[in-house]
Design a protein around this motif. Structure first.
Motif, PDB file in Angstrom:
ATOM      1  N   GLU A  66     124.827 -65.375  74.231  1.00  0.00           N
ATOM      2  CA  GLU A  66     125.767 -64.153  72.597  1.00  0.00           C
ATOM      3  C   GLU A  66     126.769 -64.230  72.220  1.00  0.00           C
ATOM      4  O   GLU A  66     127.058 -64.102  70.901  1.00  0.00           O
ATOM      5  CB  GLU A  66     125.189 -62.630  72.694  1.00  0.00           C
ATOM      6  CG  GLU A  66     123.096 -62.497  73.224  1.00  0.00           C
ATOM      7  CD  GLU A  66     123.218 -61.213  73.847  1.00  0.00           C
ATOM      8  OE1 GLU A  66     124.036 -59.998  73.085  1.00  0.00           O
ATOM      9  OE2 GLU A  66     122.418 -61.222  74.547  1.00  0.00           O
ATOM     10  N   SER A  86     131.200 -61.309  67.670  1.00  0.00           N
ATOM     11  CA  SER A  86     129.733 -61.280  68.279  1.00  0.00           C
ATOM     12  C   SER A  86     130.267 -60.709  69.713  1.00  0.00           C
ATOM     13  O   SER A  86     129.808 -60.004  70.809  1.00  0.00           O
ATOM     14  CB  SER A  86     129.009 -62.350  68.695  1.00  0.00           C
ATOM     15  OG  SER A  86     130.288 -63.040  69.373  1.00  0.00           O
ATOM     16  N   THR A 144     130.639 -56.750  68.996  1.00  0.00           N
ATOM     17  CA  THR A 144     128.641 -56.125  68.886  1.00  0.00           C
ATOM     18  C   THR A 144     128.364 -56.348  70.075  1.00  0.00           C
ATOM     19  O   THR A 144     127.629 -55.015  70.624  1.00  0.00           O
ATOM     20  CB  THR A 144     127.956 -57.244  68.163  1.00  0.00           C
ATOM     21  OG1 THR A 144     128.445 -57.384  66.543  1.00  0.00           O
ATOM     22  CG2 THR A 144     126.071 -57.074  67.700  1.00  0.00           C
ATOM     23  N   TRP A 145     128.250 -56.944  71.032  1.00  0.00           N
ATOM     24  CA  TRP A 145     127.910 -57.223  72.180  1.00  0.00           C
ATOM     25  C   TRP A 145     128.485 -55.687  73.616  1.00  0.00           C
ATOM     26  O   TRP A 145     127.377 -54.932  73.858  1.00  0.00           O
ATOM     27  CB  TRP A 145     128.281 -57.902  73.717  1.00  0.00           C
ATOM     28  CG  TRP A 145     127.486 -58.384  74.547  1.00  0.00           C
ATOM     29  CD1 TRP A 145     126.320 -58.757  75.152  1.00  0.00           C
ATOM     30  CD2 TRP A 145     127.961 -57.928  75.819  1.00  0.00           C
ATOM     31  NE1 TRP A 145     125.658 -58.352  76.126  1.00  0.00           N
ATOM     32  CE2 TRP A 145     126.643 -57.851  76.224  1.00  0.00           C
ATOM     33  CE3 TRP A 145     128.707 -56.607  76.522  1.00  0.00           C
ATOM     34  CZ2 TRP A 145     126.367 -57.596  77.931  1.00  0.00           C
ATOM     35  CZ3 TRP A 145     128.620 -56.406  77.529  1.00  0.00           C
ATOM     36  CH2 TRP A 145     127.928 -56.625  78.772  1.00  0.00           C
TER      37      TRP A 145
END
Length: 168
Positions: A76, A82, A85-86
């Motif tokens: 991901e 990212s 977001t993770w």
């Protein structure tokens, strides 16, 4: 950036003398090291310091967090957004494993900075570090001779700031 691998290892550096304070006594470092590798060969590095009496973590819980999320992170993560977001999606797990996440996140951010050919500060859009660095000496709870010898060594290295660990 394409993340190709994440590895975790324990940092095992023995102390010459045991370090003690109210909450713990150690004879070696108690930290973890994460390396994040890109498919183009760059490597980013991160360290985390789990402390059961501070973060509620230990080496085993860090390994468990890392093992549980390693493959998803590789799949991901490809940029700074990212990572954000993770972390937001896994907020509860990150909050319960701050030292584990610190090591992983720092390795990922360091890798991104490397792939862009800049510093972490430039990647994050914050001012570059500049000026002199100031370090604090830490004196643990030890017998008087050890304490005196350690303090003398710090003074010989011209330390002026001290953190003194006390216990009952």
């Amino acid at each position: 950036m394409k993340l190709a691998g994440l590895t975790l290892s324990r940092i095992e550096i023995p102390f010459r003398i045991a370090f003690k304070h109210t909450s713990a006594e150690r004879t070696e470092t108690e930290s973890v090291w994460v390396e994040a590798q890109s498919d183009s060969g760059e490597t980013g590095f991160g360290e985390g310091c789990p402390r059961s009496y501070v973060t509620g973590e230990n080496l085993a819980s860090v390994v468990e967090f890392f093992t549980q999320h390693r493959d998803a992170l590789i799949a991901e993560i490809d940029d700074l957004d990212s990572i954000r977001t993770w972390a937001a999606t896994h907020r509860n797990e990150v909050d319960q494993n701050p030292a584990a996440w610190c090591a992983v996140e720092l390795a990922l951010i360091d890798l991104l900075a490397c792939t862009e050919g800049g510093s972490i500060e430039s990647l994050l859009g914050i001012p570059e570090i500049e000026g002199a660095f100031h370090y604090t000496a830490v004196l643990g709870n030890s017998d008087f001779d050890t304490y005196r010898t350690t303090a003398k060594q710090y003074l010989e290295f011209e330390f002026t700031n001290f953190k003194i660990k006390l216990s009952g």
